[in-house]
Design an enzyme around this catalytic site. Structure first.
Site, mmCIF file in Angstrom:
data_model
loop_
_atom_site.group_PDB
_atom_site.id
_atom_site.type_symbol
_atom_site.label_atom_id
_atom_site.label_comp_id
_atom_site.label_asym_id
_atom_site.label_seq_id
_atom_site.Cartn_x
_atom_site.Cartn_y
_atom_site.Cartn_z
ATOM 1 N N SER A 162 33.378 18.883 7.455
ATOM 2 C CA SER A 162 31.957 19.106 7.742
ATOM 3 C C SER A 162 31.770 18.901 9.237
ATOM 4 O O SER A 162 32.582 18.215 9.875
ATOM 5 C CB SER A 162 31.139 18.060 6.964
ATOM 6 O OG SER A 162 29.853 17.911 7.514
ATOM 7 N N TYR A 175 29.286 9.425 4.530
ATOM 8 C CA TYR A 175 29.656 10.838 4.350
ATOM 9 C C TYR A 175 30.385 11.343 5.615
ATOM 10 O O TYR A 175 31.480 11.897 5.536
ATOM 11 C CB TYR A 175 28.416 11.684 4.063
ATOM 12 C CG TYR A 175 28.722 13.160 3.920
ATOM 13 C CD1 TYR A 175 29.137 13.676 2.704
ATOM 14 C CD2 TYR A 175 28.611 14.037 5.005
ATOM 15 C CE1 TYR A 175 29.435 15.031 2.559
ATOM 16 C CE2 TYR A 175 28.899 15.380 4.881
ATOM 17 C CZ TYR A 175 29.312 15.873 3.660
ATOM 18 O OH TYR A 175 29.610 17.213 3.531
HETATM 19 P P1 NDP Z 1 27.684 20.143 -4.603
HETATM 20 O O1 NDP Z 1 27.007 18.818 -4.642
HETATM 21 O O2 NDP Z 1 26.959 21.350 -5.057
HETATM 22 O O3 NDP Z 1 29.078 20.074 -5.369
HETATM 23 C C1 NDP Z 1 29.895 18.942 -5.270
HETATM 24 C C2 NDP Z 1 30.914 18.983 -6.364
HETATM 25 O O4 NDP Z 1 31.673 17.772 -6.332
HETATM 26 C C3 NDP Z 1 30.266 19.081 -7.748
HETATM 27 O O5 NDP Z 1 30.977 19.999 -8.544
HETATM 28 C C4 NDP Z 1 30.437 17.666 -8.281
HETATM 29 O O6 NDP Z 1 30.544 17.580 -9.679
HETATM 30 C C5 NDP Z 1 31.763 17.272 -7.646
HETATM 31 N N1 NDP Z 1 31.928 15.831 -7.685
HETATM 32 C C6 NDP Z 1 31.137 14.877 -7.148
HETATM 33 N N2 NDP Z 1 31.581 13.656 -7.476
HETATM 34 C C7 NDP Z 1 32.689 13.838 -8.240
HETATM 35 C C8 NDP Z 1 33.587 12.971 -8.907
HETATM 36 N N3 NDP Z 1 33.417 11.633 -8.898
HETATM 37 N N4 NDP Z 1 34.623 13.488 -9.594
HETATM 38 C C9 NDP Z 1 34.797 14.834 -9.665
HETATM 39 N N5 NDP Z 1 33.978 15.714 -9.061
HETATM 40 C C10 NDP Z 1 32.933 15.215 -8.368
HETATM 41 O O7 NDP Z 1 28.156 20.296 -3.083
HETATM 42 P P2 NDP Z 1 28.695 21.543 -2.252
HETATM 43 O O8 NDP Z 1 29.159 22.624 -3.141
HETATM 44 O O9 NDP Z 1 27.700 21.806 -1.209
HETATM 45 O O10 NDP Z 1 29.927 20.840 -1.526
HETATM 46 C C11 NDP Z 1 31.262 21.268 -1.627
HETATM 47 C C12 NDP Z 1 32.028 20.728 -0.435
HETATM 48 O O11 NDP Z 1 31.533 21.320 0.767
HETATM 49 C C13 NDP Z 1 31.888 19.217 -0.255
HETATM 50 O O12 NDP Z 1 33.133 18.690 0.163
HETATM 51 C C14 NDP Z 1 30.880 19.092 0.874
HETATM 52 O O13 NDP Z 1 31.031 17.881 1.587
HETATM 53 C C15 NDP Z 1 31.232 20.297 1.719
HETATM 54 N N6 NDP Z 1 30.188 20.784 2.630
HETATM 55 C C16 NDP Z 1 29.049 21.365 2.115
HETATM 56 C C17 NDP Z 1 28.088 21.844 2.979
HETATM 57 C C18 NDP Z 1 26.837 22.501 2.480
HETATM 58 O O14 NDP Z 1 25.969 22.866 3.303
HETATM 59 N N7 NDP Z 1 26.663 22.700 1.191
HETATM 60 C C19 NDP Z 1 28.261 21.743 4.451
HETATM 61 C C20 NDP Z 1 29.488 21.099 4.863
HETATM 62 C C21 NDP Z 1 30.407 20.650 3.963
HETATM 63 P P3 NDP Z 1 29.223 17.552 -10.613
HETATM 64 O O15 NDP Z 1 28.682 18.956 -10.601
HETATM 65 O O16 NDP Z 1 29.755 17.126 -11.917
HETATM 66 O O17 NDP Z 1 28.289 16.567 -9.978
#
Ligand code: NDP
Length: 258
Positions: A162, A175
């Site tokens: 990020s 984070y």
């Molecule tokens: P979301 O919150 O939509 O998705 C996050 C995912 O991580 C979900 O599927 C969630 O599962 C899963 N997750 C969280 N905790 C756990 C756990 N304990 N065990 C297993 N799975 C887990 O976020 P994004 O799609 O936006 O994020 C995806 C990646 O992109 C992340 O690494 C984020 O830091 C990064 N990112 C995103 C940005 C953005 O603007 N969206 C910008 C920069 C980086 P569940 O659905 O069950 O909660």
């Protein structure tokens, strides 16, 4: 020397062939929602057999059903990265070993945002949860799956970073610090495996993307001003598939910085 923008350009412009990931076995964490879901669907559409890793089985089942309905192949691997211990990680590695004997791609995508706020006021248990899910679990999962990645003819290990992992921003607390750790883990592993032609290790920063996490971080933002996860899929496929051969140790931007 090439800049990050130069190195990211081929990824940003990539248009994958229909069968670009054919024959590849690719595991994705957080595959039930957000960016992970979109990449899982995209990888399957382009021929990969996808291992859907996540904690909410119902969401994984939904993605699995969509992939199967489209004629693709996927398997569900429930794993809560917050609570999993050695037996759960070993079980996953054993299941992939038995089914395929190798792994061609691993996308560490799952993450927690935690609570944004000043470090001085950060709740210590929340800090530890975020660091564990975002950084330590990525290290452990990589550690148990690296033998399978090394067994592939052409493997890609991808971490998710990020902009908060490249520059310290006030109030992004655990984070941001966890994503700085991801940048370090990517570089460290890339150096450790630099002698291997069949394994590349990189990080991708998706940039502002319309997901639940983004909404939690920027509740007042106009969601129409940012891209949907689907529009980034080709960029992830570049990194996970053969198009990125020869690129390792990089932290790339899926979108040009805003
Ligand atoms: P979301 O919150 O939509 O998705 C996050 C995912 O991580 C979900 O599927 C969630 O599962 C899963 N997750 C969280 N905790 C756990 C756990 N304990 N065990 C297993 N799975 C887990 O976020 P994004 O799609 O936006 O994020 C995806 C990646 O992109 C992340 O690494 C984020 O830091 C990064 N990112 C995103 C940005 C953005 O603007 N969206 C910008 C920069 C980086 P569940 O659905 O069950 O909660």
């Amino acid at each position: 020397m090439k800049t990050r923008a130069d190195l990211s350009l081929p990824m940003q412009q990539h248009v994958p062939a229909g069968d670009e990931l054919a024959g590849r076995v690719i595991a994705i964490t957080g595959a039930g929602s957000g960016i992970g879901r979109a990449v899982a669907l995209g990888a399957a559409r382009h021929g990969a057999r996808v291992i859907l890793i996540g904690r909410t089985i119902k969401k994984l089942e939904g993605v699995h059903a969509e992939i199967e309905a489209a004629g693709g192949g996927a398997q569900i691997a429930p794993l809560n990265l917050e609570t999993a211990g050695a037996p759960e990680y070993d079980q996953l590695a054993a299941a992939i070993t038995q089914a395929y004997g190798r792994l061609d791609g691993l996308l560490h995508n799952a993450a927690l945002l935690g609570t944004l706020g000043p470090v001085e006021q950060a709740d210590v248990p929340t800090w530890c949860r975020v660091m564990h899910v975002n950084l330590t679990a990525g290290f452990v999962l990589s550690q148990v799956l690296l033998p399978l990645l090394r067994a592939s003819a052409d493997a890609s290990l991808v971490f998710t970073t990020s902009s908060a992992g490249r520059r310290g921003y006030a109030y992004w607390g655990a984070y941001g610090v966890s994503k700085f750790g991801i940048e370090g883990l990517t570089q460290t592993l890339a150096e450790e495996y630099a002698h291997l032609d069949n394994l590349r290790i990189n990080a991708i920063n998706p940039g502002a993307t319309r997901t639940a996490m983004r909404r939690a971080a920027y509740p007042a933002e106009d969601v129409n001003a940012i891209v949907a996860p689907e529009s980034l899929v080709n960029r992830y496929l570049w990194l996970l598939g053969p198009a990125s051969r020869g690129v390792s140790g990089q932290s790339l931007d899926a979108q040009p910085p805003r």
